[in-house]
Design an enzyme around this catalytic site. Structure first.
Site, PDB file in Angstrom:
ATOM      1  N   GLU A  60      69.248  41.058  47.051  1.00  0.00           N
ATOM      2  CA  GLU A  60      70.042  40.422  48.103  1.00  0.00           C
ATOM      3  C   GLU A  60      71.320  41.193  48.424  1.00  0.00           C
ATOM      4  OE1 GLU A  60      68.713  38.747  45.547  1.00  0.00           O
ATOM      5  OE2 GLU A  60      67.154  37.603  46.590  1.00  0.00           O
ATOM      6  N   HIS A 129      66.511  25.673  45.446  1.00  0.00           N
ATOM      7  CA  HIS A 129      65.843  25.792  46.748  1.00  0.00           C
ATOM      8  C   HIS A 129      66.300  24.697  47.708  1.00  0.00           C
ATOM      9  CE1 HIS A 129      63.183  28.057  44.064  1.00  0.00           C
ATOM     10  NE2 HIS A 129      62.801  28.737  45.132  1.00  0.00           N
TER      11      HIS A 129
END
Lengths: 324, 326
Positions: A60, A129
């Protein structure tokens, strides 16, 4: 005009922007051959090839940082962070590098880029999530933060974000990706950042929300209507900048406001809106601004709907501002 | 070319290299002085002892190439072509500085010389370098991005993500690791399980080797070889420059982590002294030459200080500009 859900709209919008501007490049985990974990980039790899739809490793920091470099060198990268929860390993690149490049370089360099991220709860995703990290980004001068709640808006706002000269965090409420369809015009249109929209007209109070919790907020407004209470509903759509003028005008007229966001309560972005209302138009208020938010806990798995500000919690807050 | 002409060219180039190192050294010495005089504030990191690295690498680059640097980047900026005036004014915090005085010592930028910044986040510049190189590759440009960082950066995740991406996508990046043996106060062996840094690069299938960072000719030769290969499409290269900072990490560092003997032994390999002796031994450097080079460096520093002194602070009301595009 086609009837589309939000994720279909996003895929089409990306397609349109890539056709319009060959500088637009997509990069992220599984965005290419896989078409994105939610299929937000479906078919784009086949259409535009591996140089414009770039499958990256699970990196990322490098995805966001490389997007900064690509933007500096004249491309218009649209990076996807697979879940907003995964942005934290890339936080430094977004907050210390992308956001500050223009200022730090005395306006010599800038990073016109978009970081898309499926955001929020309600899909039984559990701790990693489901999160809503928008507060971190609205607390970062140099970033812009957008959070649409409808297919129509997601098209107009994504186009604006891609064409913007600054780095934009584009948060997509993933539980609304396939929740409903609406007519989305095929022609090109944009929606300015910092422009809220009134979703319901009403005279007794104002409810303000954005992103995923717009659904619950509108349901609450419908329920109130049956009780004879007329609630105006404002969808902020973009959080940085946010539409201070629209909010203050509406709240000053009605005197009562409930603010709804699913992020944890402490330092929730919506608290900034509440604080601004209190500072600017206190004398018009009939009751204190009331917040309905997620909880100051990690995001739970089994009871994730209970974590969200549901209709009952919103109605309870409305009752409080009416009875005050 | 006659032998005499070759010798003359060699001498000219050698004196140029020495000049470049002296420019950095004298500039940095003045910075230290100005820090004591409280003209420069905040955090200041000097490049004294490491001059051969920036000097040799910059010789290998073209004007079209890009440079990404660290918080110890005055020398890199200077040799890349950012004016000493603009750098010094930046350190004074003056709006005439190369970043409008907003960044100071660690945040030098210059679009004209394609200098993409100092960076006070260790490892923070590596992903940027990868992105610059990726854009160049996608646009079919034969440009190279030189990315400087210290050996401390190899402990950061951003280092590994960037090395992997650059190698995986065959990007034109020259990774320049300035190994000074200490990440601030922590020795390499106390922070890395594997202290052979070229092995880390090799694990990403990247050509890598170590270079004597106190020998400007060795640096120049290695960088030229790597840059030529990168420009020809050979993907990224990693060079470990073994060097040493003669001064403390910053201006607040009692240097408890290294011995005076160790510092003294490295100072015996001062890159400027080493090279000067080499040139004298070969009859390529006279006392007059040295006086001339020193005078050039001194005048440059003096001009920089005058310029910075005469500069002005950015008006307070302008500090909200350039957070976003206007």
């Amino acid at each position: 005009m086609a009837s589309l859900n939000m994720v279909q709209t996003i895929a089409r919008t990306l397609d349109e922007e890539m056709t319009r501007d060959e500088r637009v490049v997509i990069m992220g985990e599984d965005v290419g051959k896989r078409g994105g974990v939610f299929l937000a980039t479906e078919n784009l790899f086949d259409k535009y090839g591996p140089d414009r739809v770039i499958d990256s490793p699970l990196s990322e920091a490098a995805i966001i940082g490389a997007a900064v470099g690509m933007a500096v060198h004249g491309l218009r990268p649209v990076a996807e962070i697979q879940f907003a929860d995964y942005v934290y390993p890339g936080f430094d690149q977004l907050v210390s590098q992308a956001a500050k490049l223009r200022y730090r370089s005395g306006a010599q360099f800038s990073a016109p880029m978009v970081v898309r991220m499926p955001t929020g709860g309600g899909v039984k995703g559990g701790h990693h999530h489901s999160q809503n990290p928008e507060t971190h980004f609205v607390h970062t001068p140099g970033l812009k933060v957008v959070y649409p709640s409808t297919p129509y808006d997601s098209k107009g706002l994504l186009k604006t974000a891609i064409r913007d000269e600054d780095p934009v965090v584009f948060m997509e409420p993933k539980r609304l990706y396939r929740a409903f369809k609406e007519e989305v015009p095929e022609e090109d249109y944009t929606i300015p950042l910092g422009e809220a929209v009134i979703r319901r007209e009403g005279s007794d109070l104002v409810m303000i929300s954005y992103g995923g919790t717009m659904t619950e907020t509108l349901k609450a407004a419908d329920a109130l209507k049956e009780q004879g209470i007329s609630a105006e509903v404002i969808d902020l759509r973009s959080l940085l900048p946010w539409d201070e003028q629209r909010v203050l005008e509406s709240v000053a007229r009605k005197g009562r406001v409930v603010l709804i966001s699913e992020a944890p309560r402490t330092a929730n972005f919506i608290s900034e809106v509440a604080a601004t209302i209190s500072e600017e138009i206190l004398d018009t208020l009939e009751a204190p601004p009331m917040r309905v938010t997620g909880f100051d806990t990690p995001y739970p798995y089994a009871q994730d709907r209970e974590y969200l500000p549901g209709v009952n919690r919103i109605l309870k807050a409305v009752q409080q501002v009416i009875d005050y | 070319m006659t032998t005499a002409e070759k010798t003359l060219n060699a001498q000219e180039h050698a004196l140029h290299l020495l000049q470049q190192m002296l420019r950095i050294r004298r500039f940095e010495e003045k910075c230290a002085e100005l820090y004591q005089a409280t003209k420069i504030r905040g955090f200041l990191h000097l490049y004294i002892g490491e001059e051969a690295v920036a000097t040799g690498v910059m010789e290998a680059l073209q004007p079209d190439d890009a440079v990404v640097a660290t918080y110890r980047e005055h020398g890199h900026a200077l040799l890349r072509g950012v004016s000493a005036e603009a750098i010094m004014a930046e350190m004074y915090g003056k709006q005439e500085g190369c970043s409008r005085g907003r960044g100071g010592s660690m945040h030098l930028f210059d679009k004209a010389s394609r200098f993409y910044g100092g960076n006070a986040i260790v490892g923070g510049g590596l992903p940027l370098a990868v992105g610059l190189a990726l854009a160049d590759k996608l646009r079919g440009l034969k440009r190279v991005t030189a990315c400087f960082f210290g050996e401390g950066a190899v402990a950061e995740g951003e280092f590994h993500e960037s090395m992997n991406l650059a190698a995986l996508w065959n990007l034109p990046v020259l990774f320049c690791c300035e190994n000074t043996l200490y990440a601030m106060g922590t020795a390499l062996a106390r922070s890395e399980s594997e202290t052979n840094l070229t092995i880390k690069a090799a694990s990403y299938e990247m050509p890598a080797w170590s270079v004597d960072g106190m020998d400007v000719l060795a640096v120049e030769e290695a960088a030229a070889r790597a840059v030529a290969a990168i420009r020809a499409g050979g993907g990224p290269y990693f060079l470990e420059f073994r060097t040493y900072r003669f001064r403390a990490h910053s201006m607040f560092d009692p240097e408890l982590y290294r011995s005076k003997e160790e510092v003294a032994s490295w100072k015996e390999r001062d890159p400027i002294e080493l090279f000067s002796e080499n040139l004298r031994g070969r009859g390529l450097l006279s006392d007059e030459d040295l006086v001339r080079l020193e005078q050039f460096a001194a005048e440059e520093v003096a001009r920089a200080v005058d310029f910075a002194e005469a500069g002005s602070l950015e008006p307070l009301e302008e500090l909200s500009r350039f957070v976003y595009s206007d």
